[in-house]
Design a protein around this motif. Structure first.
Motif, PDB file in Angstrom:
ATOM      1  N   SER A 302      49.121   6.043  17.284  1.00  0.00           N
ATOM      2  CA  SER A 302      48.941   5.285  18.514  1.00  0.00           C
ATOM      3  C   SER A 302      47.472   4.991  18.738  1.00  0.00           C
ATOM      4  CB  SER A 302      49.531   6.041  19.712  1.00  0.00           C
ATOM      5  OG  SER A 302      49.031   7.358  19.774  1.00  0.00           O
ATOM      6  N   ASP A 303      47.215   3.888  19.445  1.00  0.00           N
ATOM      7  CA  ASP A 303      45.851   3.500  19.779  1.00  0.00           C
ATOM      8  C   ASP A 303      45.849   2.815  21.131  1.00  0.00           C
ATOM      9  OD1 ASP A 303      46.988   1.055  19.070  1.00  0.00           O
ATOM     10  OD2 ASP A 303      46.002   0.998  17.121  1.00  0.00           O
ATOM     11  N   LEU A 304      44.644   2.467  21.618  1.00  0.00           N
ATOM     12  CA  LEU A 304      44.478   1.945  22.970  1.00  0.00           C
ATOM     13  C   LEU A 304      43.845   0.558  22.946  1.00  0.00           C
ATOM     14  CD1 LEU A 304      43.037   5.131  24.751  1.00  0.00           C
ATOM     15  CD2 LEU A 304      45.417   4.343  24.706  1.00  0.00           C
ATOM     16  N   TRP A 305      44.223  -0.265  23.943  1.00  0.00           N
ATOM     17  CA  TRP A 305      43.690  -1.603  24.105  1.00  0.00           C
ATOM     18  C   TRP A 305      43.512  -1.880  25.595  1.00  0.00           C
ATOM     19  CZ3 TRP A 305      43.275  -4.868  19.662  1.00  0.00           C
ATOM     20  CH2 TRP A 305      43.810  -4.312  18.491  1.00  0.00           C
ATOM     21  N   ARG A 306      42.627  -2.836  25.906  1.00  0.00           N
ATOM     22  CA  ARG A 306      42.537  -3.346  27.275  1.00  0.00           C
ATOM     23  C   ARG A 306      43.034  -4.785  27.289  1.00  0.00           C
ATOM     24  NH1 ARG A 306      39.827  -3.368  32.449  1.00  0.00           N
ATOM     25  NH2 ARG A 306      39.638  -5.545  33.101  1.00  0.00           N
ATOM     26  N   TYR A 307      43.911  -5.070  28.262  1.00  0.00           N
ATOM     27  CA  TYR A 307      44.422  -6.425  28.447  1.00  0.00           C
ATOM     28  C   TYR A 307      43.873  -6.956  29.765  1.00  0.00           C
ATOM     29  CZ  TYR A 307      47.738 -10.316  28.881  1.00  0.00           C
ATOM     30  OH  TYR A 307      48.315 -11.556  29.007  1.00  0.00           O
ATOM     31  N   ASP A 308      43.100  -8.056  29.681  1.00  0.00           N
ATOM     32  CA  ASP A 308      42.541  -8.687  30.870  1.00  0.00           C
ATOM     33  C   ASP A 308      43.554  -9.678  31.431  1.00  0.00           C
ATOM     34  OD1 ASP A 308      40.922 -10.962  32.273  1.00  0.00           O
ATOM     35  OD2 ASP A 308      39.563  -9.244  32.217  1.00  0.00           O
ATOM     36  N   LEU A 309      43.999  -9.463  32.656  1.00  0.00           N
ATOM     37  CA  LEU A 309      45.056 -10.290  33.225  1.00  0.00           C
ATOM     38  C   LEU A 309      44.591 -11.714  33.529  1.00  0.00           C
ATOM     39  CD1 LEU A 309      46.600  -7.581  35.541  1.00  0.00           C
ATOM     40  CD2 LEU A 309      47.781  -8.719  33.671  1.00  0.00           C
ATOM     41  N   ALA A 310      43.321 -11.906  33.818  1.00  0.00           N
ATOM     42  CA  ALA A 310      42.820 -13.245  34.136  1.00  0.00           C
ATOM     43  C   ALA A 310      42.687 -14.098  32.882  1.00  0.00           C
ATOM     44  CB  ALA A 310      41.480 -13.153  34.856  1.00  0.00           C
ATOM     45  N   THR A 311      42.121 -13.533  31.821  1.00  0.00           N
ATOM     46  CA  THR A 311      41.890 -14.306  30.589  1.00  0.00           C
ATOM     47  C   THR A 311      43.022 -14.157  29.592  1.00  0.00           C
ATOM     48  OG1 THR A 311      40.720 -12.480  29.508  1.00  0.00           O
ATOM     49  CG2 THR A 311      39.409 -13.966  30.888  1.00  0.00           C
ATOM     50  N   ARG A 312      43.940 -13.160  29.821  1.00  0.00           N
ATOM     51  CA  ARG A 312      45.035 -12.850  28.905  1.00  0.00           C
ATOM     52  C   ARG A 312      44.515 -12.463  27.522  1.00  0.00           C
ATOM     53  NH1 ARG A 312      50.077 -14.207  30.744  1.00  0.00           N
ATOM     54  NH2 ARG A 312      50.921 -14.372  28.630  1.00  0.00           N
ATOM     55  N   ARG A 313      43.372 -11.858  27.500  1.00  0.00           N
ATOM     56  CA  ARG A 313      42.765 -11.421  26.239  1.00  0.00           C
ATOM     57  C   ARG A 313      42.974  -9.927  26.040  1.00  0.00           C
ATOM     58  NH1 ARG A 313      36.759 -13.450  25.256  1.00  0.00           N
ATOM     59  NH2 ARG A 313      37.262 -12.345  23.326  1.00  0.00           N
ATOM     60  N   LEU A 314      43.193  -9.570  24.789  1.00  0.00           N
ATOM     61  CA  LEU A 314      43.415  -8.184  24.393  1.00  0.00           C
ATOM     62  C   LEU A 314      42.202  -7.712  23.602  1.00  0.00           C
ATOM     63  CD1 LEU A 314      45.795  -6.079  24.547  1.00  0.00           C
ATOM     64  CD2 LEU A 314      46.421  -6.857  22.237  1.00  0.00           C
ATOM     65  N   SER A 315      41.616  -6.594  23.989  1.00  0.00           N
ATOM     66  CA  SER A 315      40.460  -6.057  23.272  1.00  0.00           C
ATOM     67  C   SER A 315      40.688  -4.583  22.972  1.00  0.00           C
ATOM     68  CB  SER A 315      39.179  -6.236  24.078  1.00  0.00           C
ATOM     69  OG  SER A 315      39.296  -5.644  25.351  1.00  0.00           O
ATOM     70  N   ARG A 316      40.278  -4.163  21.818  1.00  0.00           N
ATOM     71  CA  ARG A 316      40.548  -2.800  21.359  1.00  0.00           C
ATOM     72  C   ARG A 316      39.651  -1.784  22.065  1.00  0.00           C
ATOM     73  NH1 ARG A 316      43.119  -1.088  16.625  1.00  0.00           N
ATOM     74  NH2 ARG A 316      42.762   1.117  16.158  1.00  0.00           N
ATOM     75  N   VAL A 317      40.246  -0.656  22.435  1.00  0.00           N
ATOM     76  CA  VAL A 317      39.499   0.496  22.924  1.00  0.00           C
ATOM     77  C   VAL A 317      39.384   1.466  21.752  1.00  0.00           C
ATOM     78  CG1 VAL A 317      39.488   2.424  24.553  1.00  0.00           C
ATOM     79  CG2 VAL A 317      40.375   0.194  25.272  1.00  0.00           C
ATOM     80  N   ASP A 318      38.183   1.749  21.347  1.00  0.00           N
ATOM     81  CA  ASP A 318      37.964   2.489  20.104  1.00  0.00           C
ATOM     82  C   ASP A 318      38.466   3.925  20.210  1.00  0.00           C
ATOM     83  OD1 ASP A 318      37.029   2.797  17.467  1.00  0.00           O
ATOM     84  OD2 ASP A 318      35.224   3.790  18.202  1.00  0.00           O
ATOM     85  N   THR A 319      39.399   4.295  19.337  1.00  0.00           N
ATOM     86  CA  THR A 319      39.887   5.665  19.215  1.00  0.00           C
ATOM     87  C   THR A 319      40.054   5.991  17.740  1.00  0.00           C
ATOM     88  OG1 THR A 319      42.216   4.966  19.320  1.00  0.00           O
ATOM     89  CG2 THR A 319      41.148   5.570  21.403  1.00  0.00           C
ATOM     90  N   PRO A 320      39.951   7.277  17.351  1.00  0.00           N
ATOM     91  CA  PRO A 320      40.145   7.647  15.947  1.00  0.00           C
ATOM     92  C   PRO A 320      41.602   7.478  15.529  1.00  0.00           C
ATOM     93  CG  PRO A 320      39.068   9.407  17.210  1.00  0.00           C
ATOM     94  CD  PRO A 320      39.623   8.436  18.190  1.00  0.00           C
ATOM     95  N   THR A 321      41.818   7.455  14.225  1.00  0.00           N
ATOM     96  CA  THR A 321      43.183   7.402  13.702  1.00  0.00           C
ATOM     97  C   THR A 321      43.897   8.709  14.014  1.00  0.00           C
ATOM     98  OG1 THR A 321      42.509   5.948  11.918  1.00  0.00           O
ATOM     99  CG2 THR A 321      44.579   7.129  11.638  1.00  0.00           C
ATOM    100  N   GLY A 322      45.080   8.597  14.555  1.00  0.00           N
ATOM    101  CA  GLY A 322      45.856   9.764  14.948  1.00  0.00           C
ATOM    102  C   GLY A 322      46.791   9.385  16.064  1.00  0.00           C
TER     103      GLY A 322
END
Length: 631
Positions: A302-322
């Motif tokens: 599993s990993d994490l992302w941020r989704y901006d509701l205004a721009t509908r853009r998805l950007s990665r939140v850096d986490t290690p593999t695991g």
């Protein structure tokens, strides 16, 4: 006492764990090392937090003031406490008080700064919990489940008596309370399918129950169980954290997996996020309501992302593999998360790079990294995670560790149990059989009517791979699991008697028909959904999936551990199975302990695993002439 039957002494004592000195093996240190949950913070007082830790040797709730650094233990009970909620103003800690793990009780509360416990809702009788939502103005919605009433939900306002706002025989629960405390989201299964919930949103009256007015009015209903060839489920992920905002974050399965959408319950508008990520996706709000913290699970990671509701853009939140087992976005925009891998013990991390909360005392030793295996099974490719001792060639004694749930899955996350078996010279294979989450809706929903037998087909396919690949010694295979995994263990020992040398079942379903009648009320609708009816309505299906039906075919020595207060896999149905083993002199051990569905006491967990490892080694030695751990 019948021949072949031994009963280790019953335990449960709460004690301070011994220090992790040189004479304490690594596998015990992994259990004794202090663990922390991800701290839950109060929305209007984000410096105040609540977390769970085993620092005393028992899992309990702890309060943490992040401004002063002060910490204190909130609960102190013989069998531990893990169910707690921090009020939005940070002034109160709610915790659920049951009796020795029976899950039947009442909500208590305690001031954050310390003080006496008091009943949180004096007007409500004890029950099984069915959700809780604490509002910013003190309004609270409490879910209850009882044999007599089914599911009931109650609104409680400061200084007022509880008022019932919902009642149904089928399972239901509190989803969330809106930020301004006016709307309640309810997950319900009134349609009779307990595996696929529908959603209802109601508005609370200004003064609940005043002048004979109804306490709630319905605002919206969302039901994906109708109109298609297969019912779809919905889940409440939370109201937008803004006063007057009627947006509700909802999990849905419309594209064959779990993913989020935004539903405005006032206008009815549904906003599809259309996230381009494989696997299952969940989300929660950022505190200002401008974006979503997305948790993405795919193929046991599993990993994490941020989704901006205004721009509908998805950007990665850096986490290690695991695996990220929990995550939260803070008011300053930083993300805190609980992360681990099979090789690395859990850590509470932050995207700021700072240490969020460092547990005291010794660190848990690491373990081996996990290997991924994909095997063709009768229902599609089966994913298995393999832990093998470093530098040791096969064929090895091998534990097939079967997960509970069944709607859960094993992931690349740290687990002290498998690591202990590896330390003793075993390979460990963990199978994400049909019914597991994380592989799409069809995989999870496959468990209908042929309950248990479907999962065992997938386990058999992976077993065949493990033997043919040279990993596993076919004469030294251990089938083991807890809860649903314990159920599959006993069912597998009876339906596949030549496949397994030893069976180890923790808190299992052993006699499914008796379990159905004795278990907590909220679980019966799930069983009726899986089987297509009650034991009286479809007896042939229940008989085909009941371990008790096959107990006389069991050949392998069996170890069973059971909590005498377990409301999920009650003790009477375990005794029925044990009596049948004893009647024919089958080799088995049964261990009963004073707790519910598993123990929150560290030394109890260590004792049970030690007994299981010794039981396996003792009986595998009669097969191979040598103990798996070299003894």
């Amino acid at each position: 006492m019948m021949d072949g039957m031994t009963e280790p002494s019953d335990v449960p004592t709460k004690q301070t764990p011994p220090a992790g000195g040189p004479d304490v093996p690594d596998w015990e240190k992994r259990f004794r090392a202090p663990r922390l949950s991800l701290p839950e913070w109060a929305f209007d007082a984000p410096h105040r937090a609540l977390f769970v830790s085993n620092a005393t040797g028992t899992y309990e709730l702890y309060a943490w003031d992040r401004e002063t650094g002060g910490q204190r233990q909130v609960t102190d009970r013989a069998n531990g406490t893990t169910d707690g909620v921090l009020s939005p103003d940070g002034e109160w800690i709610w915790w659920f008080a049951d009796t020795d793990g029976d899950e039947f009780g009442v909500w208590m509360r305690q001031p954050f700064a310390g003080g006496a416990d008091e009943p949180a809702v004096p007007g409500l009788a004890p029950s099984y919990p069915a959700g809780l939502a604490v509002g910013r103005d003190g309004t609270t919605v409490v879910g209850r489940s009882t044999e007599e009433e089914g599911t009931t939900l109650h609104v409680v306002r400061p200084g007022q008596e509880p008022v019932e706002i919902y009642r149904h025989r089928e399972s239901a629960g509190v989803g969330d309370l809106s930020h301004d405390g006016t709307l309640v989201a309810i997950e319900h299964t009134e349609h009779g399918d307990a595996t696929h919930a529908a959603l209802r949103v109601v508005r609370l009256a200004d003064a609940a129950g005043a002048s004979g007015a109804p306490p709630v009015t319905q605002v919206a209903e969302l039901d994906d169980t109708k109109g298609g060839t297969q019912p779809l489920g919905l889940a409440v992920l939370g109201f937008a954290p803004v006063d007057g905002d009627t947006r509700l974050l909802v999990g849905h399965q419309r594209r064959g997996r779990w993913e989020p959408m935004v539903w405005d319950v006032a206008s009815g508008v549904e906003t599809d996020l259309d996230l381009d990520l494989p696997g299952d996706v969940s989300a929660e709000w950022y505190p200002d309501g401008s974006g979503l913290l997305v948790v993405h699970s795919f193929e046991a990671r599993s990993d994490l992302w941020r989704y901006d509701l205004a721009t509908r853009r998805l950007s990665r939140v850096d986490t290690p593999t695991g695996s990220v087992s929990d995550a939260t976005a803070r008011p300053d925009g930083e993300v805190e998360y609980l992360w681990s891998s099979a090789a690395t013990p859990p850590e509470v991390r932050s995207t700021s790079g700072a240490v969020v909360l460092d547990p005291p005392g010794m660190r848990a030793p690491g373990s081996v990294a996990v290997e991924d295996v994909w095997v063709e099974g009768p229902g599609g490719r089966v994913h298995a995670l393999v832990h093998r001792p470093a530098g040791v060639a096969g064929p090895l004694p091998t534990v097939f560790d079967i997960h509970g749930g069944p709607t859960w899955h094993y992931s690349d996350a740290f687990a002290a149990g498998p690591a202990a078996w590896v330390d003793h010279g075993y390979a460990v294979v963990r199978v994400n059989y049909r019914g597991s989450t994380g592989y799409g809706r069809e995989w999870t929903d496959a468990l209908r009517h042929r309950v248990g037998l479907i999962e065992l087909e997938d386990i058999a396919a992976v077993r065949e791979w493990a033997v043919s690949s040279g990993l596993a010694d076919p004469e030294r295979l251990v089938l083991a699991g807890g809860s649903w995994g314990g159920y599959l263990t006993l069912l597998g020992l009876g339906t596949q008697p030549d496949a397994w040398a030893v069976g180890i079942a923790d808190v299992p379903v052993a006699d499914y028909v008796t379990a159905y009648h004795d278990q907590m009320e909220a679980l019966r609708p799930l069983d009726r959904t899986l089987f297509g009816g009650s034991p009286e309505e479809v007896p042939e299906r229940w008989a085909a999936s009941n371990p008790l039906s096959y107990v006389d075919a069991v050949r392998a020595p069996v170890y069973i551990a059971a909590g005498v207060n377990d409301p999920r896999c009650p003790i009477r149905q375990v005794e029925n199975y044990v009596d049948r083993l004893a009647a024919r002199g089958a080799v088995h051990e049964v261990y009963r302990y004073e707790a519910g569905h598993g123990s929150l006491v560290v030394e109890e967990r260590i004792k049970q695993l030690r007994q299981e490892i010794e039981f396996a080694a003792r009986h595998l030695a009669t097969v191979s002439g040598t103990r798996p751990d070299g003894g």
